[in-house]
Design an enzyme around this catalytic site. Sequence first.
Site, PDB file in Angstrom:
ATOM      1  CE  LYS A   1       8.314  -7.668  -5.445  1.00  0.00           C
ATOM      2  NZ  LYS A   1       7.613  -6.687  -4.586  1.00  0.00           N
TER       3      LYS A   1
ATOM      4  CE  LYS B   1       9.519  -4.668  -7.221  1.00  0.00           C
ATOM      5  NZ  LYS B   1       8.471  -3.921  -6.485  1.00  0.00           N
TER       6      LYS B   1
ATOM      7  CG  ASP C   1       4.655  -4.851  -6.120  1.00  0.00           C
ATOM      8  OD1 ASP C   1       4.062  -4.051  -6.876  1.00  0.00           O
ATOM      9  OD2 ASP C   1       5.895  -4.916  -6.030  1.00  0.00           O
TER      10      ASP C   1
END
Length: 255
Positions: A165, A197, A102
């Site tokens: 995300k 996400k 991430d």
Amino acid sequence: MSALIEAARRALSLMDLTTLNDDDTDEKVAALCRKAKSPDGTVAAVCVFPRFVPIAKKTLREAGCPEVQVATVTNFPHGNDDVSIAVAETRAAIAYGADEVDVVFPYRALMAGNRDIGFELVKACKEACGGKLLKVIIESGELKDAALIREASEISIRAGADFIKTSTGKVPVNATLPAAETMLAVIKEQGGQCGFKAAGGVKSATEAAEYLALAARLLGEDWVSARHFRFGASSLLANLQIEIAGGVAKPSSGY
């Protein structure tokens, strides 16, 4: 089974169970990983700092759930615009054994008008992943403006992001439904291959159900699977388990 319990079970299976605290230790990470599998279900992944990836993988194997992915973070949490550092951190994360990375998008650079550095950073980090999953944190709560959230999402997807995300969980405003709707709309426009996400601020089964319903409305029920949808959270797990058991979730200050 009530609709909310069903949503809670589904949300649990889509969780990236997370600890990204400055006081994390091997023991704390191992304790988190032992929660990944329970009679209520198994989470999709755990998310930890890079140095804890090996202990996370070891603990998950010992707990009988080696299928749980291990995610980590790079260019975190500030989203700086130094591509070489982000790439070096991403390569190191893969070397530690991470299944997923991430990376924080250089969102402040975008806010200052630089539309190129984000594309360059994401593209380079995707190459550094060597086939592993790359999630790009756009920090929607700092971008604030829907047009900037849209632009960061579009740039990230064009550069090769596997997921976009919402948040690091380290800023005052994290995941929100309006930001999620903007991001999911971009994913749909771009063909629906990129995942989404929601991270930070999703703390109850009711809140999780709202995100699941939004994603299903925009992209279809079948799209909402661990391949395309995750929740990044810590306190959410216990509250989902309480809901599944028929209890009442308690407020929490966790991620």
